[in-house]
Design an enzyme around this catalytic site. Structure first.
Site, PDB file in Angstrom:
ATOM      1  N   ARG A   1       0.820  -1.215   0.000  1.00 56.42           N
ATOM      2  CA  ARG A   1       0.000   0.000   0.000  1.00 56.42           C
ATOM      3  C   ARG A   1       0.851   1.261   0.000  1.00 56.42           C
ATOM      4  NH1 ARG A   1      -3.284  -1.135   4.927  1.00 56.42           N
ATOM      5  NH2 ARG A   1      -2.242  -3.150   5.116  1.00 56.42           N
TER       6      ARG A   1
ATOM      7  N   GLU B   1       7.336  -9.538  16.523  1.00 52.45           N
ATOM      8  CA  GLU B   1       7.008 -10.027  17.863  1.00 52.45           C
ATOM      9  C   GLU B   1       7.460 -11.484  18.005  1.00 52.45           C
ATOM     10  OE1 GLU B   1       2.926  -9.506  18.802  1.00 52.45           O
ATOM     11  OE2 GLU B   1       3.199 -10.086  20.904  1.00 52.45           O
TER      12      GLU B   1
END
Ligand SMILES: O=P(O)(O)OC[C@H]1O[C@H](OP(=O)(O)OP(=O)(O)O)[C@H](O)[C@@H]1O
Ligand SMILES: Nc1ncnc2[nH]cnc12
Length: 171
Positions: free
Chosen positions: A58, A95
């Protein structure tokens, strides 16, 4: 123009509990999209870039029309294995595990002033990785910008260069 009216939210995408900020409706509205590109141009031009970089995917949509408006070239930062020819990679921590971003080796000349664009800043992990990659190939990141910033995830605090967003949401 108030761009928030043209950004759609979709609950539980791509995972339960995530509210997805969808720019498809902004892209589909030429007047609002033109205003968005103009608003980004106002800030980005003050950083005097030589070249714009967009982050897959995007970020490409955000950077490419802005590059044309500012009469600048445009280069792509992509996920691993998507760019042909010689590339430079940067591995960054998620993470759980790692991810890799790449740029073509000849996309940036050492000393060039670069502005990086994406649609959205959340944790800032993607944008930070792009900044580190560009610095690795000798680019000077003059600033980074996005359409949407999600407050509360700490992305802005991760930025090591000037940062601008058009719309902020508290999440
Ligand atoms: O600040 P962060 O926590 O890193 O998150 C922001 C990034 O996540 C989204 O990209 P996504 O990986 O969904 O890819 P896409 O643009 O191809 O949909 C968004 O377009 C940013 O690039
Ligand atoms: N909530 C969200 N909506 C759209 N894109 C995202 N990228 C990371 N978090 C996002």
């Amino acid at each position: 123009m108030d761009l928030t009216q043209h950004i759609r939210t979709i609950p539980d995408f791509p995972k339960p509990g995530i509210l997805f900020y969808d720019i498809s409706t902004l892209l589909a509205h030429p007047k609002a999209w033109r205003s968005c590109v103009d608003q980004l141009a106002e800030t980005v031009r003050t950083w005097k870039p030589d070249l714009l970089v967009g982050i897959e995917s995007r970020g490409f949509l955000t950077a490419a029309p802005l590059a044309l408006e500012l009469n600048l070239g445009f280069a792509m930062v992509r996920k691993q294995g998507k760019l042909p020819g010689q590339t430079v990679s940067h591995v960054y921590e998620l993470e759980y595990g790692t991810d890799t971003v790449e740029i073509q080796s000849d996309a940036i000349q050492p000393g060039q002033r670069i502005v990086v664009l994406d649609d959205l800043l959340a944790t800032g992990g993607t944008m930070s990785a792009a900044i580190e990659l560009i610095e690795k190939v000798g680019g000077i990141v003059a600033g980074v910008a996005c359409i949407i910033e999600l407050n509360g995830l700490g992305g802005r605090d991760e930025m090591t260069v000037p940062f601008h967003s058009l719309i902020q949401y508290d999440i």
